[in-house]
Design a protein around this motif. Structure first.
Motif, mmCIF file in Angstrom:
data_model
loop_
_atom_site.group_PDB
_atom_site.id
_atom_site.type_symbol
_atom_site.label_atom_id
_atom_site.label_comp_id
_atom_site.label_asym_id
_atom_site.label_seq_id
_atom_site.Cartn_x
_atom_site.Cartn_y
_atom_site.Cartn_z
ATOM 1 N N ILE A 193 -12.352 -36.431 26.612
ATOM 2 C CA ILE A 193 -13.540 -36.735 27.418
ATOM 3 C C ILE A 193 -13.856 -35.567 28.346
ATOM 4 C CG2 ILE A 193 -14.432 -38.198 29.290
ATOM 5 C CD1 ILE A 193 -12.817 -40.523 27.932
ATOM 6 N N HIS A 194 -12.835 -35.065 29.013
ATOM 7 C CA HIS A 194 -13.022 -33.950 29.941
ATOM 8 C C HIS A 194 -13.581 -32.726 29.226
ATOM 9 C CE1 HIS A 194 -12.391 -31.062 33.101
ATOM 10 N NE2 HIS A 194 -11.544 -30.384 32.343
ATOM 11 N N PHE A 195 -13.005 -32.407 28.085
ATOM 12 C CA PHE A 195 -13.483 -31.256 27.323
ATOM 13 C C PHE A 195 -14.930 -31.454 26.884
ATOM 14 C CE2 PHE A 195 -9.029 -29.769 25.728
ATOM 15 C CZ PHE A 195 -8.736 -29.316 27.006
ATOM 16 N N ALA A 196 -15.285 -32.656 26.488
ATOM 17 C CA ALA A 196 -16.662 -32.923 26.061
ATOM 18 C C ALA A 196 -17.644 -32.698 27.206
ATOM 19 C CB ALA A 196 -16.786 -34.352 25.519
ATOM 20 N N VAL A 197 -17.269 -33.112 28.406
ATOM 21 C CA VAL A 197 -18.133 -32.907 29.569
ATOM 22 C C VAL A 197 -18.315 -31.416 29.829
ATOM 23 C CG1 VAL A 197 -18.284 -33.188 32.088
ATOM 24 C CG2 VAL A 197 -17.634 -35.135 30.645
ATOM 25 N N GLU A 198 -17.191 -30.688 29.894
ATOM 26 C CA GLU A 198 -17.283 -29.249 30.141
ATOM 27 C C GLU A 198 -18.098 -28.539 29.066
ATOM 28 O OE1 GLU A 198 -13.185 -28.161 32.571
ATOM 29 O OE2 GLU A 198 -13.506 -27.302 30.587
ATOM 30 N N GLU A 199 -17.827 -28.875 27.818
ATOM 31 C CA GLU A 199 -18.517 -28.206 26.716
ATOM 32 C C GLU A 199 -20.006 -28.505 26.725
ATOM 33 O OE1 GLU A 199 -16.274 -29.291 23.212
ATOM 34 O OE2 GLU A 199 -14.451 -28.381 24.042
ATOM 35 N N SER A 200 -20.371 -29.735 27.033
ATOM 36 C CA SER A 200 -21.795 -30.081 27.115
ATOM 37 C C SER A 200 -22.486 -29.284 28.207
ATOM 38 C CB SER A 200 -21.962 -31.579 27.382
ATOM 39 O OG SER A 200 -21.520 -32.324 26.283
ATOM 40 N N LEU A 201 -21.851 -29.202 29.370
ATOM 41 C CA LEU A 201 -22.441 -28.433 30.465
ATOM 42 C C LEU A 201 -22.553 -26.954 30.103
ATOM 43 C CD1 LEU A 201 -20.709 -30.065 33.561
ATOM 44 C CD2 LEU A 201 -23.157 -30.050 33.055
ATOM 45 N N MET A 202 -21.515 -26.417 29.475
ATOM 46 C CA MET A 202 -21.572 -24.996 29.103
ATOM 47 C C MET A 202 -22.721 -24.725 28.148
ATOM 48 S SD MET A 202 -17.641 -23.686 28.769
ATOM 49 C CE MET A 202 -16.737 -25.180 28.449
ATOM 50 N N ARG A 203 -22.916 -25.612 27.174
ATOM 51 C CA ARG A 203 -24.008 -25.421 26.212
ATOM 52 C C ARG A 203 -25.367 -25.593 26.873
ATOM 53 N NH1 ARG A 203 -20.322 -28.572 22.494
ATOM 54 N NH2 ARG A 203 -19.486 -27.018 21.069
ATOM 55 N N LEU A 204 -25.512 -26.662 27.664
ATOM 56 C CA LEU A 204 -26.791 -26.923 28.329
ATOM 57 C C LEU A 204 -27.188 -25.804 29.283
ATOM 58 C CD1 LEU A 204 -26.440 -30.714 29.161
ATOM 59 C CD2 LEU A 204 -28.132 -29.684 27.643
ATOM 60 N N LEU A 205 -26.177 -25.202 29.933
ATOM 61 C CA LEU A 205 -26.447 -24.178 30.930
ATOM 62 C C LEU A 205 -26.272 -22.767 30.383
ATOM 63 C CD1 LEU A 205 -24.675 -25.981 33.893
ATOM 64 C CD2 LEU A 205 -27.141 -25.854 33.438
ATOM 65 N N ALA A 206 -26.114 -22.661 29.062
ATOM 66 C CA ALA A 206 -26.003 -21.367 28.378
ATOM 67 C C ALA A 206 -24.949 -20.463 29.009
ATOM 68 C CB ALA A 206 -27.362 -20.678 28.334
ATOM 69 N N PHE A 207 -23.766 -21.021 29.257
ATOM 70 C CA PHE A 207 -22.676 -20.223 29.811
ATOM 71 C C PHE A 207 -22.241 -19.188 28.785
ATOM 72 C CE2 PHE A 207 -17.968 -19.796 30.420
ATOM 73 C CZ PHE A 207 -18.044 -18.990 31.547
ATOM 74 N N PRO A 208 -22.219 -17.900 29.155
ATOM 75 C CA PRO A 208 -21.912 -16.854 28.173
ATOM 76 C C PRO A 208 -20.477 -16.891 27.628
ATOM 77 C CG PRO A 208 -22.317 -15.909 30.353
ATOM 78 C CD PRO A 208 -22.599 -17.367 30.450
ATOM 79 N N GLY A 209 -19.544 -17.525 28.312
ATOM 80 C CA GLY A 209 -18.162 -17.571 27.837
ATOM 81 C C GLY A 209 -17.823 -18.845 27.083
#
Length: 143
Positions: free
Chosen positions: A59-75
């Motif tokens: 669950i935690h990873f899904a939250v982080e990954e969703s935010l990274m994709r939505l916010l176009a995190f370069p890493g």
């Protein structure tokens, strides 16, 4: 950028984004329960906690990954590789734990991984998330 921690009392796992900090605290709590049950040789309890830890981690990873994709995190790609590696390791441990008691070494390994991951990966996305407008104090409202 100096990111102010959401809750100074929690220590090394706070990154300054309240929702993620809460999830890190839950993972830390489960690790403490796992360590306690393993120290007491409660095999069944340790196995159940390990299963709960695996679910909360996904669950935690899904939250982080969703935010990274939505916010176009370069890493994002490098971060996702780290998530996949731990997910695979947790699954192996969970399967092994069905056959024998989980040792304290397992909880030590997971805690070390969690601290290293937060320090070396999670902290890298904080400035980007904040620059993209993430409210560092926002947390889900209880139903």
């Amino acid at each position: 950028m100096n990111v102010k921690r959401a809750n100074q009392g929690f220590g090394e796992l706070d990154i300054g984004i309240a929702e993620i900090d809460l999830q890190h605290r839950q993972l830390k709590y489960l690790l403490e329960r796992l360590r306690s049950s393993a120290d007491k040789r409660y095999g069944y309890a340790a196995n159940a906690i390990l299963e709960e830890l695996a679910i909360e981690t996904r669950i935690h990873f899904a939250v982080e990954e969703s935010l990274m994709r939505l916010l176009a995190f370069p890493g994002t790609d490098a971060h996702l590789v780290q998530h996949r590696l731990l997910t695979e390791q947790l699954e192996k441990f969970r399967q092994r734990a069905q056959d024998f008691d989980v040792s304290g070494g397992l909880s030590d390994f997971i805690q070390t991984w969690l601290i290293d991951h937060v320090d070396n990966f999670d902290r890298k996305f904080v400035a980007h998330f904040l620059a993209m407008g993430v409210d560092p104090l926002a947390v889900p409202r209880p139903d």
